[in-house]
Design an enzyme around this catalytic site. Structure first.
Site, PDB file in Angstrom:
ATOM      1  N   ARG A  38      71.739  37.005  52.066  1.00  9.68           N
ATOM      2  CA  ARG A  38      72.196  35.664  52.441  1.00  9.68           C
ATOM      3  C   ARG A  38      73.707  35.616  52.635  1.00  9.68           C
ATOM      4  NH1 ARG A  38      68.101  31.969  48.785  1.00  9.68           N
ATOM      5  NH2 ARG A  38      66.537  31.781  50.420  1.00  9.68           N
ATOM      6  N   LYS A 195      46.536  33.056  48.470  1.00 12.03           N
ATOM      7  CA  LYS A 195      45.650  31.897  48.348  1.00 12.03           C
ATOM      8  C   LYS A 195      45.657  30.978  49.570  1.00 12.03           C
ATOM      9  CE  LYS A 195      45.560  31.375  43.379  1.00 12.03           C
ATOM     10  NZ  LYS A 195      45.956  30.519  42.263  1.00 12.03           N
ATOM     11  N   GLY A 353      58.691  35.329  51.694  1.00 14.11           N
ATOM     12  CA  GLY A 353      59.300  36.258  50.744  1.00 14.11           C
ATOM     13  C   GLY A 353      58.578  37.597  50.687  1.00 14.11           C
ATOM     14  N   GLY A 376      60.852  28.728  51.899  1.00 20.39           N
ATOM     15  CA  GLY A 376      60.265  27.390  51.979  1.00 20.39           C
ATOM     16  C   GLY A 376      60.465  26.724  53.329  1.00 20.39           C
TER      17      GLY A 376
HETATM   18  P1  ADP Z   1      54.661  35.181  51.383  1.00 20.94           P
HETATM   19  O1  ADP Z   1      55.584  35.252  50.206  1.00 20.94           O
HETATM   20  O2  ADP Z   1      55.053  36.168  52.450  1.00 20.94           O
HETATM   21  O3  ADP Z   1      54.474  33.785  51.920  1.00 20.94           O
HETATM   22  P2  ADP Z   1      52.316  35.047  49.703  1.00 20.94           P
HETATM   23  O4  ADP Z   1      53.184  34.734  48.527  1.00 20.94           O
HETATM   24  O5  ADP Z   1      51.472  33.961  50.235  1.00 20.94           O
HETATM   25  O6  ADP Z   1      53.199  35.682  50.883  1.00 20.94           O
HETATM   26  O7  ADP Z   1      51.304  36.219  49.344  1.00 20.94           O
HETATM   27  C1  ADP Z   1      51.691  37.478  48.883  1.00 20.94           C
HETATM   28  C2  ADP Z   1      50.813  37.958  47.762  1.00 20.94           C
HETATM   29  O8  ADP Z   1      49.442  38.008  48.137  1.00 20.94           O
HETATM   30  C3  ADP Z   1      51.194  39.362  47.368  1.00 20.94           C
HETATM   31  O9  ADP Z   1      51.632  39.340  46.020  1.00 20.94           O
HETATM   32  C4  ADP Z   1      49.886  40.153  47.518  1.00 20.94           C
HETATM   33  O10 ADP Z   1      49.702  41.109  46.491  1.00 20.94           O
HETATM   34  C5  ADP Z   1      48.850  39.075  47.443  1.00 20.94           C
HETATM   35  N1  ADP Z   1      47.578  39.502  48.054  1.00 20.94           N
HETATM   36  C6  ADP Z   1      47.345  39.799  49.343  1.00 20.94           C
HETATM   37  N2  ADP Z   1      46.076  40.184  49.532  1.00 20.94           N
HETATM   38  C7  ADP Z   1      45.463  40.146  48.325  1.00 20.94           C
HETATM   39  C8  ADP Z   1      44.125  40.430  47.862  1.00 20.94           C
HETATM   40  N3  ADP Z   1      43.176  40.836  48.710  1.00 20.94           N
HETATM   41  N4  ADP Z   1      43.892  40.269  46.567  1.00 20.94           N
HETATM   42  C9  ADP Z   1      44.855  39.865  45.729  1.00 20.94           C
HETATM   43  N5  ADP Z   1      46.128  39.565  46.087  1.00 20.94           N
HETATM   44  C10 ADP Z   1      46.430  39.716  47.376  1.00 20.94           C
END
Ligand code: ADP
Ligand code: MG
Length: 395
Positions: A38, A195, A353, A376
């Site tokens: 940043r 999720k 992230g 965000g």
């Molecule tokens: P971002 O930060 O890029 O928006 P998220 O925080 O939504 O992404 O998701 C990232 C997390 O999702 C990671 O910690 C990853 O381990 C988890 N993840 C991805 N696929 C699976 C899975 N099949 N089972 C459990 N966790 C998962």
């Protein structure tokens, strides 16, 4: 998109006081900045203004002091590190009002204390916005990552002074416009991550915007389960089956093709290279297995989809990428997207992230058209929300 002014429109700034909103909210451990991304992002704007003879006054938040002065959240802690990154001296001003009396020569820069030390910042209090605005002649917003918040230093102040987008803000807005505002078609979106519940609004917005919606990660399990697939012990939100169905119906109505995995990588325990690791069709997951990544056949099919597309927007890893070998699908598809981008056939924009971490792990972050580190703000933009800090710059 209605247009915004940039540093190209700012005119002669020699001797003028320019308030520049940046995001200096970096991670620190024992007074050492552990990730200076940043800080580096602000350099083009600050250097350009200083070189043109402006007096550059930097505004930023740092942590969540909730309107109180807290030594551990003072921007004094990182002023030296910032000066080092900038390659020029930077003064620190502990009291905003003192910035008026501080003797700064044209071309010099100062960091003003954490804006969130004043309760008026997060309330977007007009009096605090006026107080900040009184310190400068012009306002430049270079903090896209703070633009989803309507705060005094991101929103209120933009109505009180001539307001411009800084170089980083300009690059971000142009990339986002090219990805979802007015993209070349076909457009693909990859949405992964843990999720569905955290990205419902993203999915709902995207089905009306993109031609291909590629769902991976834990959220694919929720969709598979909703379709009656037995996902065993996989991370899945079974209570969201109805919502997942609604999204699939909305996609069909909008002629958006949803891609769910065809094969998957499963294991009985979630650990690095577990002995129970195997690849199978989604219909063959055992009751005691977890889906932890997409399988190679799915990745190949998705690569073929990307080859037909002109634009890609990506948020969320396809598997549990932090644990080997469950990064394989994310890495492989990211490399395909990077190669297509380098060939000039794909505009690729990614953010989030964990997504940024995964792209770095794949070694391809620099080969994407644009990678947003905004967190965000990037997600709210993917949800189709208007960002107050951006809106305030629009004429
Ligand atoms: P971002 O930060 O890029 O928006 P998220 O925080 O939504 O992404 O998701 C990232 C997390 O999702 C990671 O910690 C990853 O381990 C988890 N993840 C991805 N696929 C699976 C899975 N099949 N089972 C459990 N966790 C998962
Ligand atoms: Mg995350």
């Amino acid at each position: 998109m209605t247009s915004f002014k940039t540093l190209d429109d700012i005119g002669d700034v020699r001797g003028k006081r320019v308030l520049v909103r940046v995001d200096l909210n970096v991670p620190m451990k024992d007074d050492v900045v552990t990730d200076d991304t940043r800080l580096r992002a602000t350099v083009p704007t600050v250097a350009e203004l200083a070189d043109k003879g402006a007096i550059v006054l930097l505004l930023s938040h740092f942590g969540r002091p909730k309107g109180e002065r807290r030594a551990d959240m003072s921007l004094a802690r990182l002023t030296d590190a910032y000066a080092h990154v900038l390659g020029r001296p930077v003064l620190f001003v502990a009291d905003w009002d003192k910035a008026e009396v501080v003797e700064l020569a044209p071309g010099e820069a100062a960091v003003l204390e954490n804006t969130r030390f004043d309760p008026g910042e997060e309330k977007n209090d007009p009096a605090f916005a006026r107080r900040l605005a009184s310190l400068g002649d012009l306002y430049v917003d270079d903090a896209f990552s703070a633009a989803h918040r309507a705060h005094a230093s991101t929103e209120g102040i933009a109505h009180l002074l001539p307001a411009y987008a800084g170089r980083a803000m300009e690059a971000e807005l142009k990339a986002l416009e090219a990805a979802l505002g007015n993209p070349e078609r076909p457009v693909a979106a990859v949405v992964g991550g843990a999720k569905v519940s955290t990205k419902l609004d993203v999915l709902k917005h995207l089905v009306g915007k993109v031609d291909h919606l590629i769902i991976g990660g834990g959220m694919a399990n929720t969709f598979l389960a909703a379709r009656g697939v037995n996902v065993g012990k996989s991370l899945a939100e079974h209570d969201l089956a109805g919502t997942a169905e609604e999204i699939l119906v909305a996609a069909e109505r909008a002629s958006c093709i949803v891609h769910l995995p065809y094969d998957v990588v499963v294991a009985k325990e979630f650990a690095p290279n577990p002995p129970s690791l195997r690849t199978c069709n989604v219909h063959e997951v055992a009751a005691d297995e977890m889906i932890l990544d997409l399988g190679p056949a799915a990745v190949e099919a998705l690569a073929d989809v990307l080859k037909t597309c002109r634009t890609l927007v990506w948020n969320g890893p396809l598997g549990a990428f932090e644990t080997p070998p469950f990064d394989a699908a994310t890495v492989a598809l990211a490399r395909t997207a990077a190669a297509l981008t380098q060939e000039g056939s794909l505009v690729s924009v990614a953010g989030g992230g964990d997504t940024v971490a995964a792209l770095n792990q794949a070694g391809v972050a620099d080969d994407f058209t644009f990678v947003s580190t905004a967190g965000g703000a990037f997600l709210e933009w993917m949800e189709g929300k208007k960002l107050p800090g951006v809106e305030a710059l629009m004429q």
